[in-house]
Design a protein around this motif. Structure first.
Motif, PDB file in Angstrom:
ATOM      1  N   LYS A   1       0.875  -1.166   0.000  1.00 38.93           N
ATOM      2  CA  LYS A   1       0.000   0.000   0.000  1.00 38.93           C
ATOM      3  C   LYS A   1       0.911   1.214   0.000  1.00 38.93           C
ATOM      4  CE  LYS A   1      -3.382   0.429   3.050  1.00 38.93           C
ATOM      5  NZ  LYS A   1      -4.088   0.831   4.302  1.00 38.93           N
ATOM      6  N   MET A   2       0.770   2.059  -1.024  1.00 37.91           N
ATOM      7  CA  MET A   2       1.620   3.239  -1.119  1.00 37.91           C
ATOM      8  C   MET A   2       0.777   4.496  -1.157  1.00 37.91           C
ATOM      9  SD  MET A   2       3.067   3.594  -5.003  1.00 37.91           S
ATOM     10  CE  MET A   2       2.314   4.948  -5.911  1.00 37.91           C
ATOM     11  N   TYR A   3       1.424   5.602  -0.794  1.00 36.76           N
ATOM     12  CA  TYR A   3       0.787   6.916  -0.827  1.00 36.76           C
ATOM     13  C   TYR A   3       1.596   7.821  -1.740  1.00 36.76           C
ATOM     14  CZ  TYR A   3      -0.473  11.633   0.462  1.00 36.76           C
ATOM     15  OH  TYR A   3      -0.856  12.939   0.398  1.00 36.76           O
ATOM     16  N   SER A   4       0.904   8.590  -2.564  1.00 38.05           N
ATOM     17  CA  SER A   4       1.568   9.575  -3.416  1.00 38.05           C
ATOM     18  C   SER A   4       0.670  10.795  -3.543  1.00 38.05           C
ATOM     19  CB  SER A   4       1.834   8.983  -4.808  1.00 38.05           C
ATOM     20  OG  SER A   4       2.383   9.968  -5.665  1.00 38.05           O
ATOM     21  N   GLU A   5       1.278  11.946  -3.718  1.00 35.14           N
ATOM     22  CA  GLU A   5       0.514  13.162  -3.972  1.00 35.14           C
ATOM     23  C   GLU A   5      -0.001  13.188  -5.404  1.00 35.14           C
ATOM     24  OE1 GLU A   5       3.146  16.349  -2.958  1.00 35.14           O
ATOM     25  OE2 GLU A   5       2.930  15.993  -0.804  1.00 35.14           O
TER      26      GLU A   5
ATOM     27  N   LYS B   1      -7.297  10.701  -0.803  1.00 31.96           N
ATOM     28  CA  LYS B   1      -7.076  11.197   0.549  1.00 31.96           C
ATOM     29  C   LYS B   1      -7.063  12.723   0.500  1.00 31.96           C
ATOM     30  CE  LYS B   1      -6.847   7.255   2.489  1.00 31.96           C
ATOM     31  NZ  LYS B   1      -7.857   6.859   3.448  1.00 31.96           N
ATOM     32  N   ILE B   2      -6.926  13.365   1.648  1.00 35.45           N
ATOM     33  CA  ILE B   2      -7.006  14.824   1.709  1.00 35.45           C
ATOM     34  C   ILE B   2      -5.965  15.491   0.808  1.00 35.45           C
ATOM     35  CG2 ILE B   2      -6.683  16.838   3.221  1.00 35.45           C
ATOM     36  CD1 ILE B   2      -7.969  15.156   5.455  1.00 35.45           C
ATOM     37  N   SER B   3      -4.704  15.036   0.894  1.00 33.19           N
ATOM     38  CA  SER B   3      -3.655  15.710   0.122  1.00 33.19           C
ATOM     39  C   SER B   3      -2.977  14.788  -0.890  1.00 33.19           C
ATOM     40  CB  SER B   3      -2.604  16.282   1.078  1.00 33.19           C
ATOM     41  OG  SER B   3      -2.035  15.234   1.833  1.00 33.19           O
ATOM     42  N   GLY B   4      -3.616  13.677  -1.257  1.00 32.98           N
ATOM     43  CA  GLY B   4      -3.012  12.768  -2.228  1.00 32.98           C
ATOM     44  C   GLY B   4      -3.861  11.536  -2.441  1.00 32.98           C
ATOM     45  N   TYR B   5      -3.184  10.422  -2.745  1.00 33.69           N
ATOM     46  CA  TYR B   5      -3.873   9.181  -3.090  1.00 33.69           C
ATOM     47  C   TYR B   5      -3.151   7.986  -2.484  1.00 33.69           C
ATOM     48  CZ  TYR B   5      -5.943  12.226  -6.575  1.00 33.69           C
ATOM     49  OH  TYR B   5      -6.605  13.259  -7.185  1.00 33.69           O
ATOM     50  N   GLU B   6      -3.921   6.993  -2.062  1.00 29.13           N
ATOM     51  CA  GLU B   6      -3.368   5.710  -1.646  1.00 29.13           C
ATOM     52  C   GLU B   6      -3.651   4.715  -2.759  1.00 29.13           C
ATOM     53  OE1 GLU B   6      -4.933   4.430   2.103  1.00 29.13           O
ATOM     54  OE2 GLU B   6      -3.652   5.808   3.219  1.00 29.13           O
ATOM     55  N   TYR B   7      -2.681   3.830  -3.001  1.00 25.83           N
ATOM     56  CA  TYR B   7      -2.811   2.823  -4.045  1.00 25.83           C
ATOM     57  C   TYR B   7      -2.461   1.455  -3.492  1.00 25.83           C
ATOM     58  CZ  TYR B   7      -2.667   6.901  -7.091  1.00 25.83           C
ATOM     59  OH  TYR B   7      -2.938   8.108  -7.683  1.00 25.83           O
ATOM     60  N   GLY B   8      -3.215   0.452  -3.892  1.00 28.71           N
ATOM     61  CA  GLY B   8      -2.902  -0.933  -3.584  1.00 28.71           C
ATOM     62  C   GLY B   8      -2.259  -1.559  -4.798  1.00 28.71           C
ATOM     63  N   ILE B   9      -1.127  -2.225  -4.597  1.00 25.78           N
ATOM     64  CA  ILE B   9      -0.382  -2.827  -5.709  1.00 25.78           C
ATOM     65  C   ILE B   9      -0.136  -4.291  -5.398  1.00 25.78           C
ATOM     66  CG2 ILE B   9       1.806  -2.780  -6.986  1.00 25.78           C
ATOM     67  CD1 ILE B   9       1.947   0.241  -6.119  1.00 25.78           C
TER      68      ILE B   9
END
Length: 126
Positions: A52-56, A90-98
């Protein structure tokens, strides 16, 4: 939350782990063709089969569904190739499942690196 009986474990980081990613054309090739420059992301949690990663940055996972991640969990840099499974705003970006491509060598490397990382975390707390 759906329980995955065959999943070994999922390691959640106390502080998210820094990583980079790039979108690739086809993950099944031996040398995947890059279709984006490297972007920064943070790893929220990881298992031998996914992350699970987070990116703006917004990624249209319906059109661009393969990704290569570069991460160092303990000491060894690891290149992980997978495909996007889901995304959440999310509030300031996106979470992705890989989900990673099946590779037993990579799975054991992830497990060993996480074991070493955890041992060091425990030693620091003493």
């Amino acid at each position: 939350m759906l329980y995955k009986r065959n999943e070994y474990f999922r390691y959640t980081f106390d502080e998210p782990c820094e990583a980079t990613f790039r979108l690739i054309k086809d993950a099944s090739e031996s040398s995947p063709e890059e279709i984006s420059k490297k972007g920064k992301c943070t790893i929220i949690d990881i298992s031998p089969h996914g992350i699970k990663m987070y990116s703006e940055l917004f990624i249209s996972i319906e059109k661009l569904n393969h990704v290569e991640l570069q991460v160092t969990l303990d000491e060894t840099p690891i290149s992980l190739i997978g495909e996007f499974v889901w995304s959440h705003r999310k509030i300031s970006g996106y979470e992705y499942g890989i989900r990673f491509m099946d590779d037993e060598k990579r799975e054991s490397l992830i497990i060993n690196e996480l074991k070493n990382r955890r041992k060091k975390e425990i030693e620091r707390k003493k």
